[in-house]
Design a protein around this motif. Structure first.
Motif, PDB file in Angstrom:
ATOM      1  N   LYS A 131      20.116  74.841  24.578  1.00  0.00           N
ATOM      2  CA  LYS A 131      21.024  73.788  24.008  1.00  0.00           C
ATOM      3  C   LYS A 131      20.462  73.212  22.829  1.00  0.00           C
ATOM      4  N   VAL A 132      21.563  73.327  21.928  1.00  0.00           N
ATOM      5  CA  VAL A 132      21.195  72.642  20.522  1.00  0.00           C
ATOM      6  C   VAL A 132      21.922  71.337  20.313  1.00  0.00           C
ATOM      7  N   ILE A 133      21.363  70.318  20.213  1.00  0.00           N
ATOM      8  CA  ILE A 133      22.153  69.163  19.908  1.00  0.00           C
ATOM      9  C   ILE A 133      21.679  68.409  18.572  1.00  0.00           C
ATOM     10  N   THR A 134      22.420  68.220  17.730  1.00  0.00           N
ATOM     11  CA  THR A 134      21.946  67.707  16.373  1.00  0.00           C
ATOM     12  C   THR A 134      22.527  66.314  15.930  1.00  0.00           C
ATOM     13  N   LYS A 135      21.705  65.590  15.320  1.00  0.00           N
ATOM     14  CA  LYS A 135      22.319  64.187  14.977  1.00  0.00           C
ATOM     15  C   LYS A 135      23.446  64.311  14.176  1.00  0.00           C
ATOM     16  N   PHE A 136      23.596  65.280  13.218  1.00  0.00           N
ATOM     17  CA  PHE A 136      24.748  65.578  12.436  1.00  0.00           C
ATOM     18  C   PHE A 136      25.986  65.596  13.264  1.00  0.00           C
ATOM     19  N   CYS A 137      25.892  66.701  13.979  1.00  0.00           N
ATOM     20  CA  CYS A 137      27.145  66.859  14.648  1.00  0.00           C
ATOM     21  C   CYS A 137      27.437  65.612  15.844  1.00  0.00           C
ATOM     22  N   GLY A 193      25.566  72.373  21.345  1.00  0.00           N
ATOM     23  CA  GLY A 193      25.288  72.395  22.798  1.00  0.00           C
ATOM     24  C   GLY A 193      25.206  73.537  23.483  1.00  0.00           C
ATOM     25  N   GLU A 194      25.558  73.816  24.665  1.00  0.00           N
ATOM     26  CA  GLU A 194      25.197  74.985  25.605  1.00  0.00           C
ATOM     27  C   GLU A 194      26.081  76.240  25.140  1.00  0.00           C
ATOM     28  N   LYS A 223      39.308  57.317  40.305  1.00  0.00           N
ATOM     29  CA  LYS A 223      40.070  56.035  39.694  1.00  0.00           C
ATOM     30  C   LYS A 223      40.324  56.501  38.248  1.00  0.00           C
ATOM     31  N   PRO A 224      41.200  57.616  37.925  1.00  0.00           N
ATOM     32  CA  PRO A 224      41.150  58.032  36.349  1.00  0.00           C
ATOM     33  C   PRO A 224      41.930  56.967  35.384  1.00  0.00           C
ATOM     34  N   GLU A 225      42.518  56.094  36.091  1.00  0.00           N
ATOM     35  CA  GLU A 225      43.244  55.050  34.905  1.00  0.00           C
ATOM     36  C   GLU A 225      42.321  54.139  34.239  1.00  0.00           C
ATOM     37  N   GLN A 226      41.012  54.206  34.808  1.00  0.00           N
ATOM     38  CA  GLN A 226      39.978  53.389  33.972  1.00  0.00           C
ATOM     39  C   GLN A 226      39.472  54.114  32.538  1.00  0.00           C
ATOM     40  N   PHE A 227      39.803  55.236  32.438  1.00  0.00           N
ATOM     41  CA  PHE A 227      39.501  56.002  31.183  1.00  0.00           C
ATOM     42  C   PHE A 227      40.490  55.919  30.003  1.00  0.00           C
ATOM     43  N   ASP A 228      39.968  55.789  28.952  1.00  0.00           N
ATOM     44  CA  ASP A 228      40.958  55.892  27.671  1.00  0.00           C
ATOM     45  C   ASP A 228      40.530  57.048  26.662  1.00  0.00           C
ATOM     46  N   VAL A 229      39.599  56.723  26.009  1.00  0.00           N
ATOM     47  CA  VAL A 229      39.126  58.062  25.004  1.00  0.00           C
ATOM     48  C   VAL A 229      37.852  58.320  25.660  1.00  0.00           C
ATOM     49  N   MET A 230      37.581  59.721  25.813  1.00  0.00           N
ATOM     50  CA  MET A 230      36.131  60.125  26.196  1.00  0.00           C
ATOM     51  C   MET A 230      35.494  60.991  24.963  1.00  0.00           C
ATOM     52  N   VAL A 231      34.410  60.687  24.809  1.00  0.00           N
ATOM     53  CA  VAL A 231      33.588  61.638  23.847  1.00  0.00           C
ATOM     54  C   VAL A 231      32.526  62.186  24.522  1.00  0.00           C
ATOM     55  N   THR A 232      32.267  63.491  24.372  1.00  0.00           N
ATOM     56  CA  THR A 232      31.408  64.436  25.292  1.00  0.00           C
ATOM     57  C   THR A 232      30.743  65.409  24.318  1.00  0.00           C
ATOM     58  N   PRO A 233      29.597  65.921  24.657  1.00  0.00           N
ATOM     59  CA  PRO A 233      28.999  67.155  24.057  1.00  0.00           C
ATOM     60  C   PRO A 233      29.787  68.345  24.689  1.00  0.00           C
ATOM     61  N   ASN A 234      29.329  69.411  24.285  1.00  0.00           N
ATOM     62  CA  ASN A 234      30.588  70.600  24.276  1.00  0.00           C
ATOM     63  C   ASN A 234      30.645  70.809  25.984  1.00  0.00           C
ATOM     64  N   LEU A 235      29.788  71.175  26.653  1.00  0.00           N
ATOM     65  CA  LEU A 235      30.012  71.819  27.878  1.00  0.00           C
ATOM     66  C   LEU A 235      30.451  70.657  29.061  1.00  0.00           C
ATOM     67  N   TYR A 236      30.067  69.588  28.809  1.00  0.00           N
ATOM     68  CA  TYR A 236      30.776  68.453  29.577  1.00  0.00           C
ATOM     69  C   TYR A 236      32.237  68.216  29.252  1.00  0.00           C
ATOM     70  N   GLY A 237      32.447  68.403  27.968  1.00  0.00           N
ATOM     71  CA  GLY A 237      33.957  68.075  27.791  1.00  0.00           C
ATOM     72  C   GLY A 237      34.812  69.083  28.183  1.00  0.00           C
ATOM     73  N   ASN A 238      34.396  70.297  28.067  1.00  0.00           N
ATOM     74  CA  ASN A 238      35.304  71.656  29.005  1.00  0.00           C
ATOM     75  C   ASN A 238      35.432  70.977  30.233  1.00  0.00           C
ATOM     76  N   LEU A 239      34.496  70.717  31.214  1.00  0.00           N
ATOM     77  CA  LEU A 239      34.557  70.133  32.343  1.00  0.00           C
ATOM     78  C   LEU A 239      35.602  69.159  32.701  1.00  0.00           C
ATOM     79  N   VAL A 240      35.186  67.890  31.990  1.00  0.00           N
ATOM     80  CA  VAL A 240      35.794  66.912  31.854  1.00  0.00           C
ATOM     81  C   VAL A 240      37.522  67.009  31.672  1.00  0.00           C
TER      82      VAL A 240
END
Length: 376
Positions: A179-185, A161-162, A252-269
């Motif tokens: 920003k690099v995104i691969t199918k494998f990763c 990612g970024e 409304k954070p209670e609506q979320f359970d498991v979240m899967v993200t690319p690299n940068l978004y995950g840091n912020l989330v």
């Protein structure tokens, strides 16, 4: 030959016939495991763990973990190495230690802003292929927050990612960052997220993206998540654009359970979710790959505190203590993990010993002493 009725059974039978008047109260009985953990032969042997105290408050909070481990007589032997964020690279002997031990516990490593020094946190993740970052953000009893019923696990792709580190100056005043995104990763982080949800009885996985703008890169990430989702029909799958995700998290954070993200978004989330659930000082986390795992403070892993906190020795050790409980489970020491986690939660619930970030004035050592006192 008549079968003898055990005294306890006779007592219970009498309670059933007299309307329960003689039954002892059961409401306050201590919970016990109904099915014991059966270790494999040799599982009780001490395990070596690479320890990196790090910068700033790192030595203070890793020292707190060492004290609690010693108080529990946990079967952990730490190999300590000095690593600091201003080094040009992680020393080879540290990498070799982690490869040998398979597990590492680390404090924060300061990442210089700008300049030519790369992040040692990123170097560790890439060198050991720690492709999955996991941060668990949840409400702790006794710690008031704006939202209740928050229990979110953010799983972030950790190697591309970024954060690929591919930047150059095209012409003076113009910089290009790739920003690099691969199918494998993308596939393997999606598989890890769904496998985590399946193994931990989670009901939903949400993919976070910006495919409405980055149609190829984030589009590939979503395509991979959708393919993996079809293999887990019992787990609900949905998608959300990252900017809407942030708005939904704070409303409304209670609506979320498991979240899967690319690299940068995950840091912020992950940092946003941690702030909602009680702060980065109490959220555990780690980074895992096929062969190795590094456990650290869940959100803001590069946070090394400030001079005042270090001088007063008032850093919050809770996040790293809970991360250590995760590490103990990873090492197949579930009873030690349960004892540590329960003791930390009891101290938080009691509210007597809290550091400044949680509204108290306690020192790190006072929190550690309180946790040790609460150990079963």
């Amino acid at each position: 030959m008549a079968r003898r009725t055990p005294p306890l059974l006779r007592h219970l039978l009498r309670g059933a016939t007299d309307g329960g008047a003689s039954r002892p109260p059961l409401a306050h009985a201590e919970p016990r495991r109904s099915v014991t953990y059966m270790p494999r032969p040799g599982d009780g042997a001490p395990r070596r763990v690479t320890l990196i105290p790090g910068d700033g408050i790192g030595p203070l909070v890793t020292g707190a973990v060492q004290q609690v481990m010693e108080a529990m007589h946990a079967p952990i032997l730490f190999e300590t190495y000095e690593v600091h964020g201003d080094m040009t690279a992680v020393p080879a002997e540290v990498i070799e230690s982690i490869r040998r031990n398979k597990v590492c516990l680390k404090g924060g490593l300061r990442t210089p802003l700008g300049g030519g020094v790369s992040s040692l946190n990123m170097q560790l993740r890439k060198e050991l292929d720690l492709y999955a970052s996991l941060v668990h953000c949840f409400n702790l009893q006794g710690l008031p927050t704006r939202h209740e019923k928050v229990d979110i696990v953010v799983i972030r792709e950790n190697t591309e990612g970024e954060y690929s580190g591919l930047e150059h100056e095209v012409v003076p005043g113009v910089v290009e960052s790739l920003k690099v995104i691969t199918k494998f990763c993308s596939e393997r982080i999606a598989k890890y997220a769904f496998e985590y949800a399946y193994l931990n009885n989670r009901k939903k996985v949400t993919a976070v993206h910006k495919a409405n703008i980055m149609k190829l890169a984030d589009g590939l990430f979503l395509e991979s998540c959708r393919e993996v989702a079809t293999k887990y029909p019992g787990i609900k799958y949905n998608e959300i654009i990252v900017d809407n995700c942030c708005m939904q998290l704070v409303s409304k954070p209670e609506q979320f359970d498991v979240m899967v993200t690319p690299n940068l978004y995950g840091n912020l989330v992950a940092n946003t979710a941690a702030g909602i659930a009680g702060g980065t000082g109490v959220m555990p986390g780690g980074n895992v790959g096929q062969d190795h795992a590094v456990f650290e403070q869940g959100a803001s892993a590069g946070n090394v505190g400030n001079e005042k906190i270090m001088e007063q020795r008032k850093a919050n050790p809770v996040a790293l203590l809970l991360s250590s409980a995760m590490m103990l489970r990873h090492l197949r020491f579930p009873s030690f993990a349960d004892r540590l986690e329960t003791a930390v939660k009891r101290v938080i619930a009691e509210g007597k010993y809290r550091t400044k970030d949680l509204g108290g004035s306690s020192t790190t050592q006072e929190v550690v002493d309180a946790v040790v006192a609460k150990l079963d």
